[in-house]
Design a protein around this motif. Structure first.
Motif, mmCIF file in Angstrom:
data_model
loop_
_atom_site.group_PDB
_atom_site.id
_atom_site.type_symbol
_atom_site.label_atom_id
_atom_site.label_comp_id
_atom_site.label_asym_id
_atom_site.label_seq_id
_atom_site.Cartn_x
_atom_site.Cartn_y
_atom_site.Cartn_z
ATOM 1 N N PRO A 282 -3.166 10.282 -1.871
ATOM 2 C CA PRO A 282 -4.528 10.755 -2.105
ATOM 3 C C PRO A 282 -5.086 10.110 -3.374
ATOM 4 O O PRO A 282 -4.347 9.899 -4.349
ATOM 5 C CB PRO A 282 -4.349 12.264 -2.287
ATOM 6 C CG PRO A 282 -3.057 12.578 -1.611
ATOM 7 C CD PRO A 282 -2.187 11.382 -1.819
ATOM 8 N N ALA A 283 -6.358 9.793 -3.367
ATOM 9 C CA ALA A 283 -6.946 9.097 -4.515
ATOM 10 C C ALA A 283 -6.868 9.908 -5.795
ATOM 11 O O ALA A 283 -6.851 9.339 -6.890
ATOM 12 C CB ALA A 283 -8.399 8.741 -4.199
ATOM 13 N N THR A 284 -6.790 11.236 -5.682
ATOM 14 C CA THR A 284 -6.793 12.099 -6.868
ATOM 15 C C THR A 284 -5.395 12.488 -7.329
ATOM 16 O O THR A 284 -5.250 13.232 -8.289
ATOM 17 C CB THR A 284 -7.595 13.372 -6.579
ATOM 18 O OG1 THR A 284 -7.050 14.007 -5.418
ATOM 19 C CG2 THR A 284 -9.064 13.030 -6.329
ATOM 20 N N LEU A 285 -4.347 12.017 -6.610
ATOM 21 C CA LEU A 285 -2.982 12.416 -6.932
ATOM 22 C C LEU A 285 -2.079 11.197 -7.065
ATOM 23 O O LEU A 285 -2.305 10.179 -6.428
ATOM 24 C CB LEU A 285 -2.419 13.335 -5.842
ATOM 25 C CG LEU A 285 -3.119 14.674 -5.594
ATOM 26 C CD1 LEU A 285 -2.517 15.355 -4.387
ATOM 27 C CD2 LEU A 285 -3.039 15.561 -6.837
ATOM 28 N N ILE A 286 -1.049 11.315 -7.904
ATOM 29 C CA ILE A 286 0.007 10.294 -7.959
ATOM 30 C C ILE A 286 1.154 10.814 -7.092
ATOM 31 O O ILE A 286 2.192 11.267 -7.570
ATOM 32 C CB ILE A 286 0.471 10.032 -9.400
ATOM 33 C CG1 ILE A 286 -0.720 9.746 -10.292
ATOM 34 C CG2 ILE A 286 1.454 8.866 -9.425
ATOM 35 C CD1 ILE A 286 -1.531 8.526 -9.859
ATOM 36 N N ASP A 287 0.921 10.810 -5.818
ATOM 37 C CA ASP A 287 1.843 11.418 -4.858
ATOM 38 C C ASP A 287 2.024 10.442 -3.707
ATOM 39 O O ASP A 287 1.541 10.654 -2.602
ATOM 40 C CB ASP A 287 1.261 12.749 -4.369
ATOM 41 C CG ASP A 287 2.218 13.514 -3.467
ATOM 42 O OD1 ASP A 287 3.412 13.144 -3.422
ATOM 43 O OD2 ASP A 287 1.770 14.466 -2.793
ATOM 44 N N TRP A 288 2.734 9.334 -3.998
ATOM 45 C CA TRP A 288 2.881 8.270 -3.007
ATOM 46 C C TRP A 288 3.772 8.704 -1.840
ATOM 47 O O TRP A 288 4.726 9.460 -2.008
ATOM 48 C CB TRP A 288 3.511 7.035 -3.645
ATOM 49 C CG TRP A 288 2.621 6.279 -4.596
ATOM 50 C CD1 TRP A 288 2.692 6.267 -5.954
ATOM 51 C CD2 TRP A 288 1.532 5.423 -4.243
ATOM 52 N NE1 TRP A 288 1.719 5.457 -6.485
ATOM 53 C CE2 TRP A 288 0.984 4.919 -5.444
ATOM 54 C CE3 TRP A 288 0.957 5.027 -3.033
ATOM 55 C CZ2 TRP A 288 -0.096 4.051 -5.482
ATOM 56 C CZ3 TRP A 288 -0.119 4.166 -3.055
ATOM 57 C CH2 TRP A 288 -0.641 3.675 -4.260
ATOM 58 N N SER A 289 3.448 8.208 -0.688
ATOM 59 C CA SER A 289 4.346 8.328 0.452
ATOM 60 C C SER A 289 5.557 7.433 0.219
ATOM 61 O O SER A 289 5.584 6.630 -0.722
ATOM 62 C CB SER A 289 3.631 7.903 1.738
ATOM 63 O OG SER A 289 3.369 6.500 1.706
ATOM 64 N N SER A 290 6.554 7.551 1.078
ATOM 65 C CA SER A 290 7.685 6.636 1.005
ATOM 66 C C SER A 290 7.239 5.233 1.416
ATOM 67 O O SER A 290 6.254 5.060 2.136
ATOM 68 C CB SER A 290 8.816 7.103 1.919
ATOM 69 O OG SER A 290 8.349 7.207 3.253
ATOM 70 N N ASP A 291 7.959 4.229 0.942
ATOM 71 C CA ASP A 291 7.662 2.850 1.316
ATOM 72 C C ASP A 291 7.996 2.624 2.796
ATOM 73 O O ASP A 291 9.050 3.052 3.276
ATOM 74 C CB ASP A 291 8.475 1.873 0.468
ATOM 75 C CG ASP A 291 7.953 1.779 -0.957
ATOM 76 O OD1 ASP A 291 6.817 2.212 -1.204
ATOM 77 O OD2 ASP A 291 8.688 1.288 -1.830
ATOM 78 N N ARG A 292 7.122 1.912 3.487
ATOM 79 C CA ARG A 292 7.329 1.625 4.901
ATOM 80 C C ARG A 292 7.305 0.101 5.076
ATOM 81 O O ARG A 292 6.293 -0.538 4.783
ATOM 82 C CB ARG A 292 6.233 2.276 5.746
ATOM 83 C CG ARG A 292 6.168 3.777 5.490
ATOM 84 C CD ARG A 292 4.960 4.416 6.115
ATOM 85 N NE ARG A 292 4.772 5.772 5.608
ATOM 86 C CZ ARG A 292 3.832 6.609 6.019
ATOM 87 N NH1 ARG A 292 2.979 6.241 6.963
ATOM 88 N NH2 ARG A 292 3.720 7.810 5.492
ATOM 89 N N PRO A 293 8.409 -0.483 5.519
ATOM 90 C CA PRO A 293 8.482 -1.946 5.611
ATOM 91 C C PRO A 293 7.847 -2.484 6.888
ATOM 92 O O PRO A 293 7.809 -1.803 7.916
ATOM 93 C CB PRO A 293 9.985 -2.210 5.590
ATOM 94 C CG PRO A 293 10.584 -0.997 6.217
ATOM 95 C CD PRO A 293 9.701 0.159 5.832
ATOM 96 N N PHE A 294 7.350 -3.703 6.823
ATOM 97 C CA PHE A 294 6.873 -4.404 8.015
ATOM 98 C C PHE A 294 6.922 -5.905 7.757
ATOM 99 O O PHE A 294 7.031 -6.358 6.607
ATOM 100 C CB PHE A 294 5.459 -3.964 8.413
ATOM 101 C CG PHE A 294 4.370 -4.360 7.457
ATOM 102 C CD1 PHE A 294 3.578 -5.478 7.682
ATOM 103 C CD2 PHE A 294 4.109 -3.594 6.317
ATOM 104 C CE1 PHE A 294 2.562 -5.839 6.812
ATOM 105 C CE2 PHE A 294 3.093 -3.949 5.437
ATOM 106 C CZ PHE A 294 2.317 -5.070 5.680
#
Length: 701
Positions: free
Chosen positions: A61-73
């Motif tokens: 979310p733009a207002t949070l430092i709450d990253w999802s897990s990294d997803r490779p491709f």
């Protein structure tokens, strides 16, 4: 780490629990951030392709430092470049395009067609003339008074019948409007202009809040809004200003309702894309907006909401390899709607969805599961209906590949003239010198379907189809995980049962949608898979766990245990098709925490007859299969079916385990052609070997 079929891919994620106003998407190569995007939606399609390489992406979310897990491709040489410019650039392109936006620039009048163009499509022009002029005198106008019920989407028999009537008559009317408008553009003849104006006036007089409203019959509203928008675009200055303004106002009212419905609750379609009507409506809205941009401000709002989402995902019913989890009948309908949208969209915007990698996979899906000669559809609602190959032919004709050319040339009949006359010239598949049939075996893992063919080039081919789908019984899919179908020369031998009277009818709920109507395992008198997964489509599902192409032997295995909602702890089906002997072996291993009496069901379109050698024979249109149980402790029974469409014959058989138990096994041999193929089973140190002819199969215990 998955190699992406499309470059750039669409990135999508579930909404964050805080339902933020925007998200930040970050793409990295190693530890280096190569792209950062901000979006208000829970998906994003970059405008530019990425260089080949290995990447990861994450979102917050733009207002949070709450990253999802990294997803490779991975992006590599097999990733097809498909770029869609940003919305603002596309809006400039659309506004600068002269009308008709939805038709090719400089489209010549029919009288000026060169000889080679007349040779390719002159017959289609004749068919279109006959259709439009015939309907001028035979097609009655429509009125709100024909449909007295205004009850929303309430599913009563009366409302279902009325909605079917609305759909049928409005589709015919909007088709006549579009066809007459096109014929005026191609000929300049007054009779076609007069007819188009008459039909447009009729449609614009219908009450947008009446029986054809979005709330009452959404298919009618989307057809009317797009039909009028196309006519306004195609006819141009031939429409007088007063009439044009009246038509445009109806387009604005009806399309704005579609937009408002699709955007409510922060655009629920973003979060719940498996909405078959919503997913179609957004395509109609996108093209309607494109054809009316510059006429009223709402059109740009519709465009910014709908266009990029439509072209980024296109269809939620499969992964990037193409396919249609809802079944081939509804896939056929999707081709029809898609071509109504894609061709004008490509002309007006310059984004050709035929070039999208998913679309090529969509065609591959039909080549495998609806090969030439198929007499019925496959899996899901409408599986018993006859295919209309004019739609599959239309899709194939737009690809310049040897396989597409083979498919188009071997399908019976011709494409619909209305779509053909708006298609590219020359038709791409017509320019291919040497057609080549597709492979004899295929797997579509994201929808859990596989196909085996004895010889795709042979019209009398044997075809074996298997399904164990992650989509479960959602929407128009059925409780048919780990089920199979066998056809010979397109004729159904081992099939599915029942009749699609209407969606959510008592017959649909109690039989047609149920496992017992399919060639799959049930227990205790027909208890099957959970078919209540409307809100949780990925819970009561199946999955293909193994697939093998060994030249003359094909193999697939599926796990359907989750589809039973906890009632079964094991439901593994293994299917082999041996081309040398034209035989199929089906092996089921089953387990539960409670003892059950298990049933191995199969359905036919002809009587099941017991033979003296212990097999059960089905003969349909001189094609035969003999079914034999190789498992001790089973007995054969006939079972009753559900509603059957008039003029259709069905029979239903099952091999029943004679004793209730926690575990069970079935080994069934299906001999196509009833050749009495020799077989034997022998024990080994690790299991058993089943020998069929000269082929040997390893059976686990």
């Amino acid at each position: 780490m998955r190699t992406q079929t499309q470059n750039p891919p669409t990135f999508a994620w579930p909404r964050h629990s805080t339902n933020p106003a925007s998200y930040v998407l970050e793409i990295r190569s190693g530890t280096t951030v190569v792209k950062t995007f901000t979006t208000s939606r829970n998906w994003y399609l970059p405008a530019l392709a990425l260089p080949s390489g290995s990447y990861t992406w994450r979102v917050r979310p733009a207002t949070l430092i709450d990253w999802s897990s990294d997803r490779p491709f991975v992006i590599d040489a097999t990733s097809t470049k498909f770029e869609v410019p940003e919305d603002d650039a596309l809006l400039v392109r659309i506004k600068n395009r002269a009308r008709p936006r939805g038709l090719q620039t400089g489209l010549p009048l029919y009288k000026d067609w060169p000889a080679e163009m007349r040779a390719e499509r002159g017959q289609y022009m004749s068919w279109m003339v006959r259709e439009v002029t015939g309907a001028m005198t035979t097609m009655a106008p429509v009125s709100d008074a024909q449909w007295p019920l205004v009850t929303g989407k309430l599913q009563t028999p009366e409302n279902v019948e009325q909605n079917a009537s609305i759909r049928s008559l409005i589709y015919k009317m909007t088709r006549q409007l579009e066809a007459a408008s096109l014929m005026y553009r191609l000929t300049g003849e007054q009779q076609y202009l007069t007819e188009a104006l008459r039909r447009g006036d009729n449609l614009s007089a219908l009450n947008p809040d009446g029986p054809t409203s979005y709330a009452n019959q959404d298919q009618a509203t989307r057809a009317i809004s797009l039909g009028l928008a196309k006519a306004i675009d195609y006819l141009g200055t031939a429409i007088d200003p007063t009439r044009r303004a009246r038509w445009l106002e109806i387009v604005r009212i009806r399309a704005d309702v579609i937009h408002n419905e699709l955007t409510k609750s922060r655009a629920d379609l973003d979060q719940y894309p498996l909405d078959s009507h919503g997913g179609t409506a957004i395509g109609f809205l996108a093209l309607t907006s494109i054809l009316t941009i510059g006429e009223f401000p709402e059109a740009e709002k519709w465009f910014k909401f709908s266009f990029r989402q439509y072209v980024s995902s296109l269809n939620p019913w499969s992964g990037p390899e193409g396919g249609y989890a809802n079944g081939t009948a509804y896939g056929e309908y999707a081709i029809d709607f898609s071509l109504q949208i894609w061709q004008p969209m490509a002309q007006a915007v310059g984004v050709n969805l035929i070039e999208k990698p998913w679309t090529k996979g969509f065609l591959n899906f039909f080549m495998q599961f609806m090969p030439p000669g198929s007499q019925t559809h496959l899996f899901g609602d409408g599986h018993e209906t006859k295919p209309e190959f004019k739609f599959m032919k239309a899709l194939a004709l737009r690809f310049k590949t040897p396989q597409a050319a083979w498919y188009a040339r071997n399908l019976a009949g011709s494409e619909d003239p209305l779509s053909y006359l708006q298609g590219p010239y020359p038709m791409p598949a017509n320019t291919v010198a040497t057609p080549v049939p597709p492979p004899n075996a295929a797997l579509f893992p994201s929808i859990g379907w596989s196909a085996f063919h004895s010889n795709m080039a042979d019209p009398n081919r044997t075809s074996v189809y298997f399904k164990s789908s992650p989509y479960g019984s959602f929407s128009h899919s059925h409780g048919d995980q780990n089920s199979f179908v066998i056809k010979k020369g397109g004729v159904g031998l081992i099939t599915e049962a029942g009749w699609y009277d209407w969606y959510d009818s008592p017959n649909w709920n109690n039989y047609y949608h149920q496992t017992k109507a399919h060639s799959a395992v049930t227990y205790d008198g027909g208890i099957g898979q959970f078919v209540t997964g409307w809100r949780e489509p990925r819970k009561f599902n199946g999955s293909i766990t193994n697939f093998g192409d060994y030249g003359n032997t094909y193999y697939v295995a599926g796990n359907a245990a989750p589809s039973f909602g906890g009632a079964m702890t094991k439901n593994i089906r293994r299917v082999w098709y041996m081309r040398n002997t034209d035989t199929v072996v089906v092996h089921d291993t089953l387990a539960a925490t409670t003892a059950h009496t298990y049933e191995w069901n199969f359905h036919t379109l002809a009587p099941i007859v017991a033979n003296s050698n212990g097999t059960y024979q089905v003969t349909n249109q001189n094609k035969t299969v003999c079914v034999r149980s190789l498992t001790s402790g089973t007995r054969f029974e006939k079972r009753a079916g559900g509603l059957v469409k008039a003029g259709t014959v069905e029979d239903h058989g099952t091999f029943v385990r004679t004793a209730s138990a926690l575990t069970a096994e079935f080994i069934i041999l299906l001999d196509v052609g009833c050749k009495n193929t020799p077989y034997s089973i022998s024990d080994t140190t690790s299991g058993r070997t089943l020998t069929v002819g000269r082929d040997q199969l390893a059976l686990p215990r």
